[in-house]
Design a protein around this motif. Structure first.
Motif, PDB file in Angstrom:
ATOM      1  N   GLY A  29       0.810  -1.216   0.000  1.00 18.18           N
ATOM      2  CA  GLY A  29       0.000   0.000   0.000  1.00 18.18           C
ATOM      3  C   GLY A  29       0.841   1.263   0.000  1.00 18.18           C
ATOM      4  N   THR A  30       1.923   1.263   0.786  1.00 14.97           N
ATOM      5  CA  THR A  30       2.821   2.419   0.811  1.00 14.97           C
ATOM      6  C   THR A  30       3.513   2.588  -0.534  1.00 14.97           C
ATOM      7  OG1 THR A  30       3.211   2.028   3.169  1.00 14.97           O
ATOM      8  CG2 THR A  30       4.732   3.514   2.038  1.00 14.97           C
ATOM      9  N   ALA A  31       3.919   1.483  -1.141  1.00 24.82           N
ATOM     10  CA  ALA A  31       4.552   1.548  -2.458  1.00 24.82           C
ATOM     11  C   ALA A  31       3.600   2.149  -3.483  1.00 24.82           C
ATOM     12  CB  ALA A  31       5.002   0.151  -2.887  1.00 24.82           C
ATOM     13  N   TRP A  32       2.337   1.734  -3.436  1.00 26.84           N
ATOM     14  CA  TRP A  32       1.335   2.273  -4.360  1.00 26.84           C
ATOM     15  C   TRP A  32       1.171   3.782  -4.156  1.00 26.84           C
ATOM     16  CZ3 TRP A  32      -1.314   1.967  -8.609  1.00 26.84           C
ATOM     17  CH2 TRP A  32      -2.553   2.608  -8.750  1.00 26.84           C
ATOM     18  N   LEU A  33       1.082   4.206  -2.908  1.00 30.64           N
ATOM     19  CA  LEU A  33       0.932   5.631  -2.598  1.00 30.64           C
ATOM     20  C   LEU A  33       2.112   6.440  -3.127  1.00 30.64           C
ATOM     21  CD1 LEU A  33      -0.468   7.981  -1.042  1.00 30.64           C
ATOM     22  CD2 LEU A  33       0.841   7.256   0.958  1.00 30.64           C
ATOM     23  N   VAL A  34       3.316   5.970  -2.878  1.00 26.12           N
ATOM     24  CA  VAL A  34       4.520   6.699  -3.282  1.00 26.12           C
ATOM     25  C   VAL A  34       4.684   6.680  -4.799  1.00 26.12           C
ATOM     26  CG1 VAL A  34       7.047   6.722  -3.147  1.00 26.12           C
ATOM     27  CG2 VAL A  34       5.685   6.334  -1.084  1.00 26.12           C
ATOM     28  N   PHE A  35       4.455   5.549  -5.414  1.00 25.03           N
ATOM     29  CA  PHE A  35       4.649   5.464  -6.863  1.00 25.03           C
ATOM     30  C   PHE A  35       3.669   6.375  -7.604  1.00 25.03           C
ATOM     31  CE2 PHE A  35       3.966   3.585 -11.072  1.00 25.03           C
ATOM     32  CZ  PHE A  35       5.263   3.603 -11.553  1.00 25.03           C
TER      33      PHE A  35
ATOM     34  N   THR B 280      -7.733   4.508  -2.786  1.00 27.80           N
ATOM     35  CA  THR B 280      -7.819   3.182  -3.403  1.00 27.80           C
ATOM     36  C   THR B 280      -7.016   2.158  -2.617  1.00 27.80           C
ATOM     37  OG1 THR B 280      -6.011   3.834  -4.908  1.00 27.80           O
ATOM     38  CG2 THR B 280      -8.265   4.050  -5.734  1.00 27.80           C
ATOM     39  N   GLY B 281      -5.826   2.562  -2.145  1.00 32.38           N
ATOM     40  CA  GLY B 281      -5.042   1.654  -1.308  1.00 32.38           C
ATOM     41  C   GLY B 281      -5.759   1.303  -0.027  1.00 32.38           C
ATOM     42  N   GLY B 282      -6.463   2.288   0.544  1.00 29.88           N
ATOM     43  CA  GLY B 282      -7.224   2.033   1.763  1.00 29.88           C
ATOM     44  C   GLY B 282      -8.362   1.055   1.544  1.00 29.88           C
ATOM     45  N   PHE B 283      -9.058   1.175   0.412  1.00 27.97           N
ATOM     46  CA  PHE B 283     -10.142   0.245   0.112  1.00 27.97           C
ATOM     47  C   PHE B 283      -9.625  -1.179  -0.085  1.00 27.97           C
ATOM     48  CE2 PHE B 283     -12.927   3.897  -1.172  1.00 27.97           C
ATOM     49  CZ  PHE B 283     -14.001   3.568  -0.348  1.00 27.97           C
TER      50      PHE B 283
ATOM     51  N   GLY C 156      -5.163  -2.045   8.210  1.00 28.17           N
ATOM     52  CA  GLY C 156      -5.583  -0.755   8.741  1.00 28.17           C
ATOM     53  C   GLY C 156      -5.306   0.379   7.775  1.00 28.17           C
ATOM     54  N   GLY C 157      -4.454   0.113   6.771  1.00 23.75           N
ATOM     55  CA  GLY C 157      -4.188   1.114   5.735  1.00 23.75           C
ATOM     56  C   GLY C 157      -3.519   2.373   6.242  1.00 23.75           C
ATOM     57  N   HIS C 158      -2.473   2.221   7.057  1.00 23.87           N
ATOM     58  CA  HIS C 158      -1.745   3.398   7.540  1.00 23.87           C
ATOM     59  C   HIS C 158      -0.883   4.002   6.439  1.00 23.87           C
ATOM     60  CE1 HIS C 158      -1.878   1.772  11.973  1.00 23.87           C
ATOM     61  NE2 HIS C 158      -3.071   1.905  11.423  1.00 23.87           N
ATOM     62  N   PHE C 159       0.028   3.216   5.887  1.00 26.71           N
ATOM     63  CA  PHE C 159       0.929   3.614   4.808  1.00 26.71           C
ATOM     64  C   PHE C 159       1.785   4.827   5.177  1.00 26.71           C
ATOM     65  CE2 PHE C 159      -3.017   2.337   2.191  1.00 26.71           C
ATOM     66  CZ  PHE C 159      -2.798   0.991   2.435  1.00 26.71           C
TER      67      PHE C 159
ATOM     68  N   ALA D  77       8.124  -1.945   7.263  1.00 25.91           N
ATOM     69  CA  ALA D  77       7.413  -2.347   6.047  1.00 25.91           C
ATOM     70  C   ALA D  77       7.064  -1.130   5.195  1.00 25.91           C
ATOM     71  CB  ALA D  77       6.145  -3.124   6.407  1.00 25.91           C
ATOM     72  N   GLN D  78       6.666  -0.042   5.839  1.00 21.82           N
ATOM     73  CA  GLN D  78       6.316   1.180   5.110  1.00 21.82           C
ATOM     74  C   GLN D  78       7.543   1.771   4.420  1.00 21.82           C
ATOM     75  OE1 GLN D  78       4.745   3.160   8.501  1.00 21.82           O
ATOM     76  NE2 GLN D  78       2.753   2.154   8.392  1.00 21.82           N
ATOM     77  N   ILE D  79       8.667   1.808   5.117  1.00 23.53           N
ATOM     78  CA  ILE D  79       9.888   2.346   4.517  1.00 23.53           C
ATOM     79  C   ILE D  79      10.335   1.483   3.347  1.00 23.53           C
ATOM     80  CG2 ILE D  79      12.335   2.809   4.918  1.00 23.53           C
ATOM     81  CD1 ILE D  79      11.592   3.490   7.815  1.00 23.53           C
ATOM     82  N   LEU D  80      10.296   0.166   3.523  1.00 28.46           N
ATOM     83  CA  LEU D  80      10.688  -0.740   2.448  1.00 28.46           C
ATOM     84  C   LEU D  80       9.787  -0.549   1.231  1.00 28.46           C
ATOM     85  CD1 LEU D  80      12.470  -3.022   1.449  1.00 28.46           C
ATOM     86  CD2 LEU D  80      10.893  -4.649   2.520  1.00 28.46           C
ATOM     87  N   GLY D  81       8.480  -0.422   1.460  1.00 30.86           N
ATOM     88  CA  GLY D  81       7.558  -0.198   0.353  1.00 30.86           C
ATOM     89  C   GLY D  81       7.874   1.087  -0.389  1.00 30.86           C
ATOM     90  N   ALA D  82       8.176   2.152   0.354  1.00 31.96           N
ATOM     91  CA  ALA D  82       8.501   3.434  -0.265  1.00 31.96           C
ATOM     92  C   ALA D  82       9.793   3.345  -1.082  1.00 31.96           C
ATOM     93  CB  ALA D  82       8.632   4.511   0.806  1.00 31.96           C
ATOM     94  N   ILE D  83      10.781   2.615  -0.584  1.00 27.19           N
ATOM     95  CA  ILE D  83      12.043   2.466  -1.312  1.00 27.19           C
ATOM     96  C   ILE D  83      11.834   1.677  -2.607  1.00 27.19           C
ATOM     97  CG2 ILE D  83      14.342   1.414  -1.229  1.00 27.19           C
ATOM     98  CD1 ILE D  83      14.372   2.041   1.775  1.00 27.19           C
TER      99      ILE D  83
END
Length: 248
Positions: free
Chosen positions: A14-20, A52-55, A62-65, A90-96
């Protein structure tokens, strides 16, 4: 109960989707880069990506991201402290991962040079889109992070809001970015800032401390206030039938 591994996977993706999507709307849009417009478009991209990531993932993790949201929920006693570090990792890894994919895609444009590009990184002073200085960047990031985390906590605590919570939180993020993009290029999320800064290096890493300290402070303040309001609500009101104490 969903296993921790599945929740971490959902948070990372979810974090990767948000950042990308959010950062991609800046980096991959050559007209935006060349002509200097697009605050509304970028804000909408971040907001819709979060919604969309939250849904998709909200029911799993919980969709924090966003580490500031996770910290705010932990301070408000809405999230287990034992899962705090794994979630943030997990959030940092997704963002990277998202930043790496974005760099790969952007390299396909003739003339693109990562070293010469600000790559949607956050900054202040000469690296602020409108040359806002440190004190202004600090104030904006703390205040808007506080508002965003408070909105996230409120949406999660009200059962009637839960079906539309991702839209509500996504709209809040859009408003937050409309204000913060001219000042800092819009952070409110340490993971989002870290992914881009690691690829830009140099000044982006030097200024990264602000985009951890300010959102985290805003998240902690929101968690404390939410916890206080919730305690007062429980003391003053009879418990409703569904057991929820809704913060006004």
């Amino acid at each position: 109960m969903v296993s921790l591994g599945k929740r971490l996977l959902a948070e990372g993706v979810g974090t990767a989707w948000l950042v990308f999507v959010g950062c991609g709307s800046i980096v991959l849009n050559t007209n935006m880069v060349q002509q200097g417009y697009g605050v509304l478009e970028v804000s909408l991209a971040f907001g819709l990506a979060l919604a969309t990531g939250g849904f998709v993932f909200g029911g799993i993790s919980g969709g924090h991201f966003n580490p500031a949201v996770t910290v705010g929920f932990a301070v408000a006693h809405r999230f287990p402290v034992r899962d705090l570090v794994p979630y943030i990792a997990a959030q940092i890894l997704g963002a990277i991962v998202a930043a790496a994919l974005l760099a790969y895609v952007a390299s396909g444009r003739p003339g693109f040079e990562l070293a010469a590009s600000e790559f949607a990184a956050n900054g202040f002073g000469e690296h602020s889109p409108a040359d806002y200085q440190l004190h202004a960047a600090l104030a904006v990031e703390v205040v808007l992070s506080f508002v965003f985390v408070m909105a996230s906590l409120t949406a999660a605590s009200r059962r009637r809001l839960r079906p539309i919570a991702p839209l509500f939180i996504g709209a809040c993020l859009m408003l937050v970015y409309i204000v913060s993009i001219p000042v800092t290029n819009g952070s409110i999320n340490p993971a989002r800032s870290t992914g881009q800064a690691l690829f830009v290096g140099d000044w982006a890493l030097d200024q990264l401390w602000l985009f951890w300290a300010a959102p985290m402070l805003g998240g902690v303040l929101a968690g404390v206030l939410f916890s206080v309001l919730r305690r007062k609500c429980r003391r003053r009101r009879p418990a409703p039938a569904n057991g929820q104490c809704e913060v006004a």
